[in-house]
Design a protein around this motif. Sequence first.
Motif, PDB file in Angstrom:
ATOM      1  N   ARG A 185      29.936  25.724 -23.554  1.00  0.00           N
ATOM      2  CA  ARG A 185      31.106  26.136 -22.769  1.00  0.00           C
ATOM      3  C   ARG A 185      30.973  27.549 -22.208  1.00  0.00           C
ATOM      4  NH1 ARG A 185      33.107  22.219 -20.464  1.00  0.00           N
ATOM      5  NH2 ARG A 185      30.968  21.572 -20.853  1.00  0.00           N
ATOM      6  N   GLU A 186      30.344  28.451 -22.981  1.00  0.00           N
ATOM      7  CA  GLU A 186      30.209  29.823 -22.490  1.00  0.00           C
ATOM      8  C   GLU A 186      29.258  29.892 -21.293  1.00  0.00           C
ATOM      9  OE1 GLU A 186      27.291  29.374 -25.978  1.00  0.00           O
ATOM     10  OE2 GLU A 186      29.323  28.717 -25.445  1.00  0.00           O
ATOM     11  N   ILE A 187      28.291  28.981 -21.235  1.00  0.00           N
ATOM     12  CA  ILE A 187      27.377  28.904 -20.092  1.00  0.00           C
ATOM     13  C   ILE A 187      28.137  28.433 -18.857  1.00  0.00           C
ATOM     14  CG2 ILE A 187      25.376  27.694 -19.137  1.00  0.00           C
ATOM     15  CD1 ILE A 187      24.608  29.837 -21.160  1.00  0.00           C
ATOM     16  N   VAL A 188      28.996  27.450 -19.033  1.00  0.00           N
ATOM     17  CA  VAL A 188      29.802  26.950 -17.907  1.00  0.00           C
ATOM     18  C   VAL A 188      30.658  28.071 -17.323  1.00  0.00           C
ATOM     19  CG1 VAL A 188      31.593  25.323 -17.202  1.00  0.00           C
ATOM     20  CG2 VAL A 188      29.844  24.595 -18.848  1.00  0.00           C
ATOM     21  N   SER A 189      31.273  28.848 -18.188  1.00  0.00           N
ATOM     22  CA  SER A 189      32.158  29.915 -17.705  1.00  0.00           C
ATOM     23  C   SER A 189      31.391  31.030 -17.014  1.00  0.00           C
ATOM     24  CB  SER A 189      32.980  30.478 -18.868  1.00  0.00           C
ATOM     25  OG  SER A 189      32.142  31.088 -19.833  1.00  0.00           O
ATOM     26  N   ARG A 190      30.140  31.249 -17.416  1.00  0.00           N
ATOM     27  CA  ARG A 190      29.355  32.343 -16.821  1.00  0.00           C
ATOM     28  C   ARG A 190      28.668  31.953 -15.516  1.00  0.00           C
ATOM     29  NH1 ARG A 190      28.042  34.155 -22.208  1.00  0.00           N
ATOM     30  NH2 ARG A 190      26.046  33.082 -22.306  1.00  0.00           N
ATOM     31  N   TYR A 191      28.268  30.699 -15.401  1.00  0.00           N
ATOM     32  CA  TYR A 191      27.394  30.330 -14.286  1.00  0.00           C
ATOM     33  C   TYR A 191      27.967  29.288 -13.332  1.00  0.00           C
ATOM     34  CZ  TYR A 191      23.963  32.975 -16.925  1.00  0.00           C
ATOM     35  OH  TYR A 191      23.300  33.987 -17.585  1.00  0.00           O
ATOM     36  N   PHE A 192      29.229  28.944 -13.486  1.00  0.00           N
ATOM     37  CA  PHE A 192      29.861  27.987 -12.586  1.00  0.00           C
ATOM     38  C   PHE A 192      31.227  28.497 -12.139  1.00  0.00           C
ATOM     39  CE2 PHE A 192      26.817  25.580 -14.999  1.00  0.00           C
ATOM     40  CZ  PHE A 192      26.293  24.679 -14.093  1.00  0.00           C
ATOM     41  N   THR A 193      31.556  28.151 -10.905  1.00  0.00           N
ATOM     42  CA  THR A 193      32.863  28.494 -10.346  1.00  0.00           C
ATOM     43  C   THR A 193      33.662  27.209 -10.153  1.00  0.00           C
ATOM     44  OG1 THR A 193      31.874  30.354  -9.139  1.00  0.00           O
ATOM     45  CG2 THR A 193      34.050  29.611  -8.442  1.00  0.00           C
ATOM     46  N   PRO A 194      34.855  27.115 -10.734  1.00  0.00           N
ATOM     47  CA  PRO A 194      35.679  25.921 -10.521  1.00  0.00           C
ATOM     48  C   PRO A 194      35.984  25.738  -9.039  1.00  0.00           C
ATOM     49  CG  PRO A 194      36.550  27.242 -12.325  1.00  0.00           C
ATOM     50  CD  PRO A 194      35.515  28.081 -11.655  1.00  0.00           C
ATOM     51  N   GLU A 195      35.873  24.485  -8.581  1.00  0.00           N
ATOM     52  CA  GLU A 195      36.100  24.203  -7.165  1.00  0.00           C
ATOM     53  C   GLU A 195      36.640  22.782  -7.007  1.00  0.00           C
ATOM     54  OE1 GLU A 195      32.955  23.453  -3.895  1.00  0.00           O
ATOM     55  OE2 GLU A 195      33.365  25.605  -3.756  1.00  0.00           O
ATOM     56  N   GLY A 196      37.944  22.673  -6.809  1.00  0.00           N
ATOM     57  CA  GLY A 196      38.552  21.365  -6.580  1.00  0.00           C
ATOM     58  C   GLY A 196      38.318  20.364  -7.687  1.00  0.00           C
ATOM     59  N   GLY A 197      38.434  20.791  -8.914  1.00  0.00           N
ATOM     60  CA  GLY A 197      38.220  19.888 -10.041  1.00  0.00           C
ATOM     61  C   GLY A 197      36.760  19.716 -10.404  1.00  0.00           C
ATOM     62  N   LYS A 198      35.870  20.373  -9.664  1.00  0.00           N
ATOM     63  CA  LYS A 198      34.433  20.315  -9.962  1.00  0.00           C
ATOM     64  C   LYS A 198      33.925  21.721 -10.257  1.00  0.00           C
ATOM     65  CE  LYS A 198      33.577  16.110  -7.331  1.00  0.00           C
ATOM     66  NZ  LYS A 198      32.737  15.439  -6.304  1.00  0.00           N
ATOM     67  N   PHE A 199      32.603  21.853 -10.412  1.00  0.00           N
ATOM     68  CA  PHE A 199      32.020  23.127 -10.806  1.00  0.00           C
ATOM     69  C   PHE A 199      30.830  23.455  -9.901  1.00  0.00           C
ATOM     70  CE2 PHE A 199      34.096  21.179 -14.363  1.00  0.00           C
ATOM     71  CZ  PHE A 199      34.778  22.223 -14.982  1.00  0.00           C
ATOM     72  N   LYS A 200      30.878  24.654  -9.297  1.00  0.00           N
ATOM     73  CA  LYS A 200      29.840  25.065  -8.354  1.00  0.00           C
ATOM     74  C   LYS A 200      28.938  26.103  -8.996  1.00  0.00           C
ATOM     75  CE  LYS A 200      29.279  26.684  -3.588  1.00  0.00           C
ATOM     76  NZ  LYS A 200      30.008  27.079  -2.345  1.00  0.00           N
ATOM     77  N   ILE A 201      27.619  25.865  -8.902  1.00  0.00           N
ATOM     78  CA  ILE A 201      26.648  26.796  -9.480  1.00  0.00           C
ATOM     79  C   ILE A 201      26.729  28.140  -8.747  1.00  0.00           C
ATOM     80  CG2 ILE A 201      24.706  26.120  -7.999  1.00  0.00           C
ATOM     81  CD1 ILE A 201      24.357  26.683 -11.755  1.00  0.00           C
ATOM     82  N   VAL A 202      26.608  29.229  -9.468  1.00  0.00           N
ATOM     83  CA  VAL A 202      26.757  30.553  -8.851  1.00  0.00           C
ATOM     84  C   VAL A 202      25.535  30.880  -7.983  1.00  0.00           C
ATOM     85  CG1 VAL A 202      28.256  31.422 -10.682  1.00  0.00           C
ATOM     86  CG2 VAL A 202      25.767  31.715 -10.877  1.00  0.00           C
ATOM     87  N   PRO A 203      25.712  31.697  -6.945  1.00  0.00           N
ATOM     88  CA  PRO A 203      24.610  32.022  -6.022  1.00  0.00           C
ATOM     89  C   PRO A 203      23.406  32.662  -6.717  1.00  0.00           C
ATOM     90  CG  PRO A 203      26.715  32.694  -5.077  1.00  0.00           C
ATOM     91  CD  PRO A 203      26.997  32.282  -6.490  1.00  0.00           C
ATOM     92  N   GLU A 204      23.647  33.458  -7.761  1.00  0.00           N
ATOM     93  CA  GLU A 204      22.539  34.145  -8.439  1.00  0.00           C
ATOM     94  C   GLU A 204      21.535  33.163  -9.045  1.00  0.00           C
ATOM     95  OE1 GLU A 204      26.195  36.128 -10.134  1.00  0.00           O
ATOM     96  OE2 GLU A 204      25.913  34.761  -8.442  1.00  0.00           O
ATOM     97  N   VAL A 205      22.023  32.010  -9.442  1.00  0.00           N
ATOM     98  CA  VAL A 205      21.135  30.963  -9.965  1.00  0.00           C
ATOM     99  C   VAL A 205      20.571  30.135  -8.818  1.00  0.00           C
ATOM    100  CG1 VAL A 205      21.023  28.857 -11.368  1.00  0.00           C
ATOM    101  CG2 VAL A 205      22.290  30.849 -12.206  1.00  0.00           C
ATOM    102  N   LYS A 206      21.424  29.799  -7.890  1.00  0.00           N
ATOM    103  CA  LYS A 206      21.030  28.934  -6.780  1.00  0.00           C
ATOM    104  C   LYS A 206      19.865  29.514  -5.984  1.00  0.00           C
ATOM    105  CE  LYS A 206      23.298  25.957  -3.392  1.00  0.00           C
ATOM    106  NZ  LYS A 206      24.548  25.659  -2.666  1.00  0.00           N
ATOM    107  N   GLN A 207      19.849  30.813  -5.819  1.00  0.00           N
ATOM    108  CA  GLN A 207      18.814  31.438  -4.991  1.00  0.00           C
ATOM    109  C   GLN A 207      17.422  31.382  -5.621  1.00  0.00           C
ATOM    110  OE1 GLN A 207      20.115  35.471  -4.502  1.00  0.00           O
ATOM    111  NE2 GLN A 207      19.495  36.125  -6.549  1.00  0.00           N
TER     112      GLN A 207
END
Length: 292
Positions: A185-207
């Motif tokens: 759960r702590e990983i989800v909170s650090r590296y994902f942004t809630p978006e319309g009931g889903k979770f978006k990976i943060v840009p720092e990881v995506k890049q």
Amino acid sequence: MMSLFSKSITLGKELRIEAEEFTQLRDYIYDKSGIYIADNRKYLLENRLANRLKNLNLKNFGEYYYYLQYDPGRQQELNKLFEAVTTNETSFYRNPPQIKVFQEKVLTDLLASIAAKGPKVLRIWSAGCSTGEEPYTLGIILHEVLKGEIGQWNIRITANDLSEAVLLSARRGVYTEYSLRTTPREIVSRYFTPEGGKFKIVPEVKQLVSFGQINLSDKTQCKRLERSHAVFCRNVIIYFDDDVKKRVMGSFYDNLLPGGYLLIGHSESLHNITRAFKPIHHPGAIIYRKET
């Protein structure tokens, strides 16, 4: 060729594939992707391709085979075919014991070795990346291990798959709760942004991740890739027969830099495929290494 069109049988609403049609489609899929469908899995083609026939308004599997060979839209349909015959069951932090060994032992040793020798350059290949959960997991792990020092490193995770549809999803980087079912759960909170009931990976990881289509059974395509310090190919070689498995493992061996690591699925084995890699046993995981 037209005589083949009459060989599919419709029983009720279910389309049946005849033996000759199955052999033709099975051999075509093998030739184009290296994926082997055994005789006792004829039902797989019936079940998974039924919607393709319906969408293309084709009457039977003979017409579909003809379409794949001669229709102007055959290349686009080939991508749909790949999508249909492969299973994309995955999640973030899949197989936690193996991920733990990679994070705490393999990656730590690898980073120390690279830093001691020279430029801080790290290359990882996620072969058969599906919808992106694996390469993004690796990107998260790198952030977790390197923390504030990650900016000092030149890192690229190359992520490839046969299906353009799953790559499109991977590039979006938006996931459901189900994809995160094995993620702390702590990983989800650090590296994902809630978006319309889903979770978006943060840009720092995506890049850190670069996606592209590849056919692993094609050695020429594999040779074009930059050489790697680690290769992940988990739950992919189960689709291949022994000849293609050996070819793919040869490509991985050639791609890996000396001392590099290969990670396969926990239920997969290199037994009777290759002895080129040294197996290293850890609690809950076997990691293979290309010796220097």
